[in-house]
Scaffold this motif. Sequence first.
Motif, PDB file in Angstrom:
ATOM      1  N   THR C 230       0.834  -1.207   0.000  1.00 41.30           N
ATOM      2  CA  THR C 230       0.000   0.000   0.000  1.00 41.30           C
ATOM      3  C   THR C 230       0.865   1.252   0.000  1.00 41.30           C
ATOM      4  O   THR C 230       0.559   2.237  -0.679  1.00 41.30           O
ATOM      5  CB  THR C 230      -0.940   0.033   1.222  1.00 41.30           C
ATOM      6  N   VAL C 231       1.957   1.204   0.745  1.00 43.64           N
ATOM      7  CA  VAL C 231       2.827   2.378   0.847  1.00 43.64           C
ATOM      8  C   VAL C 231       3.442   2.715  -0.518  1.00 43.64           C
ATOM      9  O   VAL C 231       3.448   3.874  -0.936  1.00 43.64           O
ATOM     10  CB  VAL C 231       3.935   2.105   1.901  1.00 43.64           C
ATOM     11  N   ASN C 232       3.941   1.696  -1.197  1.00 45.23           N
ATOM     12  CA  ASN C 232       4.560   1.950  -2.500  1.00 45.23           C
ATOM     13  C   ASN C 232       3.544   2.442  -3.526  1.00 45.23           C
ATOM     14  O   ASN C 232       3.860   3.273  -4.372  1.00 45.23           O
ATOM     15  CB  ASN C 232       5.250   0.688  -3.021  1.00 45.23           C
ATOM     16  N   SER C 233       2.335   1.914  -3.444  1.00 47.22           N
ATOM     17  CA  SER C 233       1.299   2.396  -4.370  1.00 47.22           C
ATOM     18  C   SER C 233       1.073   3.885  -4.173  1.00 47.22           C
ATOM     19  O   SER C 233       1.018   4.655  -5.137  1.00 47.22           O
ATOM     20  CB  SER C 233      -0.027   1.675  -4.115  1.00 47.22           C
ATOM     21  N   LYS C 234       0.954   4.286  -2.902  1.00 49.70           N
ATOM     22  CA  LYS C 234       0.728   5.706  -2.619  1.00 49.70           C
ATOM     23  C   LYS C 234       1.913   6.529  -3.080  1.00 49.70           C
ATOM     24  O   LYS C 234       1.760   7.575  -3.713  1.00 49.70           O
ATOM     25  CB  LYS C 234       0.516   5.924  -1.107  1.00 49.70           C
ATOM     26  N   GLY C 235       3.110   6.043  -2.731  1.00 51.71           N
ATOM     27  CA  GLY C 235       4.323   6.765  -3.115  1.00 51.71           C
ATOM     28  C   GLY C 235       4.424   6.925  -4.619  1.00 51.71           C
ATOM     29  O   GLY C 235       4.750   8.010  -5.124  1.00 51.71           O
ATOM     30  N   ALA C 236       4.106   5.867  -5.342  1.00 52.19           N
ATOM     31  CA  ALA C 236       4.254   5.887  -6.800  1.00 52.19           C
ATOM     32  C   ALA C 236       3.306   6.892  -7.455  1.00 52.19           C
ATOM     33  O   ALA C 236       3.720   7.716  -8.271  1.00 52.19           O
ATOM     34  CB  ALA C 236       4.008   4.488  -7.355  1.00 52.19           C
ATOM     35  N   VAL C 237       2.030   6.840  -7.076  1.00 53.01           N
ATOM     36  CA  VAL C 237       1.081   7.757  -7.736  1.00 53.01           C
ATOM     37  C   VAL C 237       1.312   9.203  -7.297  1.00 53.01           C
ATOM     38  O   VAL C 237       1.068  10.142  -8.053  1.00 53.01           O
ATOM     39  CB  VAL C 237      -0.396   7.340  -7.508  1.00 53.01           C
ATOM     40  N   PHE C 238       1.832   9.368  -6.075  1.00 50.50           N
ATOM     41  CA  PHE C 238       2.144  10.718  -5.593  1.00 50.50           C
ATOM     42  C   PHE C 238       3.294  11.302  -6.416  1.00 50.50           C
ATOM     43  O   PHE C 238       3.193  12.405  -6.957  1.00 50.50           O
ATOM     44  CB  PHE C 238       2.520  10.650  -4.101  1.00 50.50           C
ATOM     45  N   LEU C 239       4.366  10.540  -6.531  1.00 52.88           N
ATOM     46  CA  LEU C 239       5.539  11.058  -7.241  1.00 52.88           C
ATOM     47  C   LEU C 239       5.292  11.214  -8.739  1.00 52.88           C
ATOM     48  O   LEU C 239       5.837  12.110  -9.371  1.00 52.88           O
ATOM     49  CB  LEU C 239       6.745  10.144  -7.003  1.00 52.88           C
ATOM     50  N   ALA C 240       4.479  10.331  -9.290  1.00 53.09           N
ATOM     51  CA  ALA C 240       4.207  10.408 -10.729  1.00 53.09           C
ATOM     52  C   ALA C 240       3.057  11.367 -11.027  1.00 53.09           C
ATOM     53  O   ALA C 240       2.711  11.581 -12.183  1.00 53.09           O
ATOM     54  CB  ALA C 240       3.881   9.021 -11.260  1.00 53.09           C
ATOM     55  N   GLY C 400       6.183   7.213   0.336  1.00 52.02           N
ATOM     56  CA  GLY C 400       4.826   6.769   0.684  1.00 52.02           C
ATOM     57  C   GLY C 400       4.615   6.798   2.188  1.00 52.02           C
ATOM     58  O   GLY C 400       3.562   7.237   2.681  1.00 52.02           O
ATOM     59  N   SER C 401       5.615   6.376   2.934  1.00 52.52           N
ATOM     60  CA  SER C 401       5.509   6.362   4.400  1.00 52.52           C
ATOM     61  C   SER C 401       5.404   7.779   4.960  1.00 52.52           C
ATOM     62  O   SER C 401       4.593   8.045   5.852  1.00 52.52           O
ATOM     63  CB  SER C 401       6.747   5.699   5.021  1.00 52.52           C
ATOM     64  N   ALA C 402       6.253   8.681   4.434  1.00 47.73           N
ATOM     65  CA  ALA C 402       6.238  10.067   4.923  1.00 47.73           C
ATOM     66  C   ALA C 402       4.892  10.722   4.599  1.00 47.73           C
ATOM     67  O   ALA C 402       4.325  11.457   5.420  1.00 47.73           O
ATOM     68  CB  ALA C 402       7.383  10.850   4.299  1.00 47.73           C
TER      69      ALA C 402
END
Lengths: 152, 148, 412
Positions: C230-240, C400-402
């Motif tokens: 879940t964290v990586n999913s959030k991180g990925a869509v946030f950064l992209a 994603g964690s931050a």
Amino acid sequence: MTEYAPVLVGSVTKYVVVESFDVTPADLAVRAYEISKGAMIKETCFGLVINGKEDEVDRIIAELRKVDPDHIFIKDRGFPPGDPRRCRANLGGARPGYHGMEYEMRVIPYVSFGLEELKKRDENTVTPPENPLEHKILDIAKLKKMINAQES
Amino acid sequence: MAKVFIYPSTSLILSDMVARYGHTPLSSAVAIREKIQTAGFESPPLQMTPEEPKKGLKWAAVEVPSGVRGRMALYGPMIENCEAAIIIDNADFAFGCMGCARTNELIKFLVRQKDIPRLDLNYPQNEEEGVKFVAAIKRFLNGLGGAK
Amino acid sequence: MTPPVRIAQLSCGPEYSGIQHEIDTAAKEVNGEIFYPDVALKDIQRDFDLFGLDVRSPDLKLAIARAKELVEGRVEADAVFIATCFRCAEAAIVRNELRRYIHENSKLPVVSYSFTERTTSGTLLTRMEALTTIARRRALLARETQKGITLGLDSGSATTKAVVMKDNKIIGTGWQPTIEVLKSAQEVISHALMEAGIQRSEVQAVGTTGYGRFLVGKEIGADLIQEELTVNSKGAVFLADRQHGPATVIDIGGMDNKAISVMDGIPGTFTMGGICAGASGRFLEMTAKRLGVEITELGPLAMKGFAGKVPMNSYCIVFGTQSLVNALATGSTREDVASAACHSVAEQVFEQQLQEIDIKEPVLMVGGTSLIEGLVFAMGELLQTKIVVPPYSQYIGAVGSALLASGFIKDD
């Protein structure tokens, strides 16, 4: 890994299923309570579940069969009655074997009919059922007859 | 009394018929009972541990899915011990222990490989078929001899 | 205590493989509860016919009927776990079709898994945790902007990463190979704080992810300890900057690979692989070492080569490396070998994992391996699409964690 300590070792559990117009699971339960000497008896929607020493369970079952022999059916069960590993209340849905039994309950009236009929008829006079492994081929004489019938 | 393998091994009808006519049905329930009444490591619900699929290697090779091999660990010994067999061929809705079609194909094959009396039939779909069904089973079981 | 997340199990075989207890245990560890949707025989027959997938195994028919119960709302659940035997073709078809069916027709998060008798609760834990998180923490996962000052730490199997974020921007990063889990974590945190010019005491919330998330999280007093799916999913869509609509996230990690089908930043279906190291970042690391280049140079080197010239017919890290050595010995160029290594990893992930999820564009590649451009290129070729590698992609878990940790900042 946790050690497993089994319970009720040496006991057997059997289903007594009743599919009858005359006898209800409740009737059967009353009779079972009357004759049971310490076996565990649980009434269910289709009949009873009985747990105890094998001889005792067999004795009760032999008596119960007499109530309506052509409409009472018996089979073994792996788990004792109400075992949480198999209880619907814990699993959310029925234990897997339940649906198999549900299926056979549709067929059982035909089996009961067969049992009743065979009291009047000798089983050796009844034609055998179709063997599902034998794929019948059309008899050549019959085929010829059919062709002739079409042509005329 | 003959040990009669029944298919489906969960069948109420076959289990009842075999016992009714004086023989011993070999059913899934008895195999499962043995598992849950034996001490060992905890592995609910059936007390089948990951060791069972390994035991199943005797009947199915390692590339066969674990569920097939685990089930074979239950049925393999029953097939080896049986002295006769009744097989219902159109048992399409037998779940759980009989829930895997590949295992079921293997079970039926192994039983048919054995040189034992065997009865193959379908579930009855009407009263007349019911009579034929019961008569065939009764004849078959009486023919085995030694009924209790 | 919050009520457990109700996870509906659709399966064939786990009880007979001796691993049902492992499934139950993994679910319990993340406050989940496995249950079996109740169906009557007539419903099984009707739903099986309606679904139209004419399989033979009764337990798979039952699974199909249970899936329809869930989608049509006749049985309530929070999440779905589909499990069938590894190597069963019939079950694999059912597993994939049910996962797709549930994903497209309901909001239920689904994870599917093919088990062997060796499957343990440990293997299933991350998947179960992701499943329960998606079910339970939709509000948390809905967060799209980072607020205040937060720290994110990703304690991975190969590398440890940290980022400091402030007001939706990354202001400090730290990265190093994971050696001693806690020590590596402390060092990357110090580096990230120093780069950000922030004191530890100024950090308002902390999130951890990755293999070492529990250990490190406990040590540094994290507000959020969360698995990497879940964290990586959030991180990925946030950064992209793809927070809305569908996306596919691919993360080829040091020890396992993740492929996640995301909708509005929330994972719908996902797979985690990790049986063979030949499909991991480790293999590329070994290749780089053998070619005498830094891992950062492997990508550019691969871009100059042609993978097809080097025979690579092993999926195993040991034999795969052997193939590379043989290729070099028989005159293949380093460029071709580098390219073949990238292609091999991409192909394995494609064949073994991406078949289990629905690829929807944009496809985002994240994690340290996304910086190896030869690998990204090979994946793009296989998927016939242009792959997006967002900035800071190697810090994806930490970001994603931050981001999610800022949901824990207490309002003064």
